[in-house]
Design a protein around this motif. Structure first.
Motif, PDB file in Angstrom:
ATOM      1  N   ILE A   1      56.635  27.526  42.992  1.00  0.00           N
ATOM      2  CA  ILE A   1      55.664  27.765  44.066  1.00  0.00           C
ATOM      3  C   ILE A   1      55.022  29.140  43.916  1.00  0.00           C
ATOM      4  CG2 ILE A   1      55.400  28.035  46.556  1.00  0.00           C
ATOM      5  CD1 ILE A   1      57.740  26.020  46.854  1.00  0.00           C
ATOM      6  N   ILE A   2      55.869  30.152  43.720  1.00  0.00           N
ATOM      7  CA  ILE A   2      55.362  31.523  43.612  1.00  0.00           C
ATOM      8  C   ILE A   2      54.537  31.701  42.342  1.00  0.00           C
ATOM      9  CG2 ILE A   2      56.065  33.938  43.344  1.00  0.00           C
ATOM     10  CD1 ILE A   2      58.469  33.283  45.132  1.00  0.00           C
ATOM     11  N   GLY A   3      55.015  31.096  41.239  1.00  0.00           N
ATOM     12  CA  GLY A   3      54.288  31.203  39.979  1.00  0.00           C
ATOM     13  C   GLY A   3      52.899  30.602  40.056  1.00  0.00           C
ATOM     14  N   LEU A   4      52.802  29.426  40.671  1.00  0.00           N
ATOM     15  CA  LEU A   4      51.496  28.787  40.822  1.00  0.00           C
ATOM     16  C   LEU A   4      50.581  29.605  41.731  1.00  0.00           C
ATOM     17  CD1 LEU A   4      52.402  25.002  41.166  1.00  0.00           C
ATOM     18  CD2 LEU A   4      51.203  26.113  39.278  1.00  0.00           C
ATOM     19  N   PHE A   5      51.153  30.159  42.781  1.00  0.00           N
ATOM     20  CA  PHE A   5      50.332  30.974  43.698  1.00  0.00           C
ATOM     21  C   PHE A   5      49.770  32.193  42.959  1.00  0.00           C
ATOM     22  CE2 PHE A   5      49.797  34.354  46.843  1.00  0.00           C
ATOM     23  CZ  PHE A   5      48.977  33.701  47.763  1.00  0.00           C
ATOM     24  N   ILE A   6      50.610  32.859  42.177  1.00  0.00           N
ATOM     25  CA  ILE A   6      50.139  34.013  41.400  1.00  0.00           C
ATOM     26  C   ILE A   6      49.067  33.592  40.403  1.00  0.00           C
ATOM     27  CG2 ILE A   6      50.838  35.704  39.641  1.00  0.00           C
ATOM     28  CD1 ILE A   6      53.560  35.874  41.061  1.00  0.00           C
ATOM     29  N   TYR A   7      49.325  32.499  39.703  1.00  0.00           N
ATOM     30  CA  TYR A   7      48.410  32.008  38.666  1.00  0.00           C
ATOM     31  C   TYR A   7      47.029  31.714  39.236  1.00  0.00           C
ATOM     32  CZ  TYR A   7      46.717  28.833  34.959  1.00  0.00           C
ATOM     33  OH  TYR A   7      45.985  28.217  33.978  1.00  0.00           O
TER      34      TYR A   7
ATOM     35  N   VAL B   1      46.059  33.732  31.997  1.00  0.00           N
ATOM     36  CA  VAL B   1      47.398  33.186  31.746  1.00  0.00           C
ATOM     37  C   VAL B   1      48.374  34.291  31.371  1.00  0.00           C
ATOM     38  CG1 VAL B   1      48.749  31.560  30.368  1.00  0.00           C
ATOM     39  CG2 VAL B   1      46.417  30.975  31.033  1.00  0.00           C
ATOM     40  N   GLY B   2      47.933  35.241  30.547  1.00  0.00           N
ATOM     41  CA  GLY B   2      48.807  36.334  30.118  1.00  0.00           C
ATOM     42  C   GLY B   2      49.274  37.191  31.276  1.00  0.00           C
ATOM     43  N   ILE B   3      48.322  37.621  32.135  1.00  0.00           N
ATOM     44  CA  ILE B   3      48.685  38.441  33.297  1.00  0.00           C
ATOM     45  C   ILE B   3      49.554  37.643  34.263  1.00  0.00           C
ATOM     46  CG2 ILE B   3      47.778  39.605  35.329  1.00  0.00           C
ATOM     47  CD1 ILE B   3      47.444  41.169  32.776  1.00  0.00           C
TER      48      ILE B   3
END
Length: 451
Positions: free
Chosen positions: A435-441, A392-394
């Protein structure tokens, strides 16, 4: 001397309404001492019959400065209540820029009907103003200004101002023009009053005059007047012919309009911020945006679906989906708001793309680092899961850094396409960053869980 108040209190307004019904002489005595905006505050709560009574008490010339404060929708209702002669006399006294705002949206036949009843001079002024593009300097300028010839002396000009007290709403300058009406300079009212009566305007005039062209965008005019602290700016044609002036009160209205328009764009509610807009009208303008965002929301759902196996193996990851999405959307919206303002004020052109992008990216990395460290500590305290805290932090660090870049780049791209940068609305940026945040996560989670 009466204290100036921003608005009349409700009790005072009700008192005037009661006086209108019971003691009209007392009503008119007090009403005429008020500022036109305070008079508007009283009249806007009155019904048709009460307004007819007011029109019988005050002249059209007195009502004209009040008329401009009403929304255009209410202006049309008031115009319908007035008698024909009252209407025309009121319009004759109305400043040309205010009158243009009233009749410009009308059908051409309705415009011509009104224009045909005006005096030749007023009609000529209005026909000229209606030719200019909406939101240009020409569309907001007024034709009522004081002009003089270079050889006119101070005494002649002062006498002119004394004898003609109804033509000009406000006098700040005397504009000096030659025989071809080309602007030579201007004389401030203060300079006119302290100069010797025999001096010529050309001797006391200021020739270093800031002007705007008739086709310049109104927002650019506002920036020029703000940058140079100008209370009135002359509008000139291609050959420097003086066509009109724009005063600071109009600029304040423009700045309010532009700010309202940007808020509407940023929130995908353009055209619905005015409370005079009906529920149906507001819904009709907002619905396309909501439907578009619903379509983008399906992409968000597909991103989550693509990482279904990761979620099934570690259900705890789902707890932090809202946190990552909200943080990305909020950060992107902040950068968007900064960029819209930076572009509109000209700061972006001053600093350039790379400096602007570097500044926002740097801010995003620092905010992401601080948020990442904070969430790592909180997860370790409440869940005692080092791997989860690290994921979560990264994810927050990378997501917030990317979100600031998107919030910065999107308005620039749209601005290059000659579209208002505010159209890159907050909801659009938020959904894109979701969308981008979820993909990164999920990408980080899937990669680390496989190690």
């Amino acid at each position: 001397m009466r204290d100036m108040k921003q608005r009349l209190d409700p009790h005072t307004i009700k008192t005037y309404r009661k006086m209108l019904g019971e003691d009209r002489e007392a009503f008119i005595d007090g009403f005429l001492e008020l500022h036109s905006n305070e008079q508007y505050q009283i009249l806007r709560i009155l019904d048709g019959k009460e307004l007819e009574a007011v029109f019988a008490l005050i002249s059209p010339e007195t009502f004209a400065p009040i008329f401009k404060w009403f929304s255009r929708r209410r202006q049309l209702k008031l115009y319908g209540i007035m008698a024909e002669n009252y209407r025309i006399r009121m319009l004759e006294r109305l400043a040309t820029d205010d009158m243009r705002r009233f009749i410009e949206p009308m059908e051409e036949a309705d415009q011509q009907e009104i224009l045909s009843r005006l005096s030749p001079t007023k009609r000529r002024y209005m026909e000229e103003l209606l030719q200019y593009d909406q939101h240009s300097a020409g569309s907001i300028m007024r034709k009522e200004f004081v002009r003089g010839a270079p050889e006119d002396d101070v005494n002649m000009m002062v006498e002119k101002l004394k004898t003609d007290t109804t033509t000009y709403e406000a006098v700040h300058f005397v504009y000096v023009v030659d025989d071809d009406q080309q602007l030579i300079g201007l004389v401030a009212l203060r300079e006119l009053l302290i100069a010797d009566d025999s001096r010529k305007l050309k001797e006391i005039g200021d020739t270093s005059v800031h002007t705007v062209t008739v086709d310049m965008d109104q927002e650019q005019v506002a920036h020029i007047m703000q940058d140079y602290d100008i209370i009135a700016v002359p509008v000139v044609g291609a050959d420097n012919e003086l066509l009109g002036i724009i005063t600071v009160d109009d600029i304040i209205d423009i700045m309010e309009f532009e700010a309202t328009e940007d808020v509407g764009e940023l929130t995908a509610s353009r055209g619905t911020t005015d409370m005079d807009v009906s529920p149906f009208g507001a819904a009709r303008k907002r619905a396309p945006w909501i439907m578009l965002l619903m379509g983008l929301g399906l992409i968000t759902a597909n991103v989550i679906g693509a990482f279904e196996e990761t979620l099934e193996s570690v259900v705890l990851l789902s707890f932090f989906i809202p946190l990552v999405m909200d943080a990305a959307g909020n950060t992107g919206t902040q950068s968007l708001a900064v960029m819209v303002r930076t572009i509109s004020t000209g700061e972006y052109q001053k600093h350039g793309l790379w400096r602007t992008l570097g500044r926002e990216l740097g801010a995003g990395v620092m905010v992401g680092t601080a948020s990442g460290i904070t969430i790592i500590i909180l997860i370790l305290v409440f869940y005692q899961e080092l791997w989860l805290a690290f994921i979560v932090g990264i994810s927050l660090l990378l997501t917030l850094s990317v979100a600031t870049v998107i919030g910065t780049i999107m308005p620039i791209i749209i601005s290059k396409l000659k579209i208002d940068p505010a159209v890159a609305s907050g909801p659009f940026i938020t959904t894109l960053n979701d969308i981008i945040g979820l993909f990164i996560y999920f990408s980080i989670a899937t990669t680390l869980l496989q190690i």
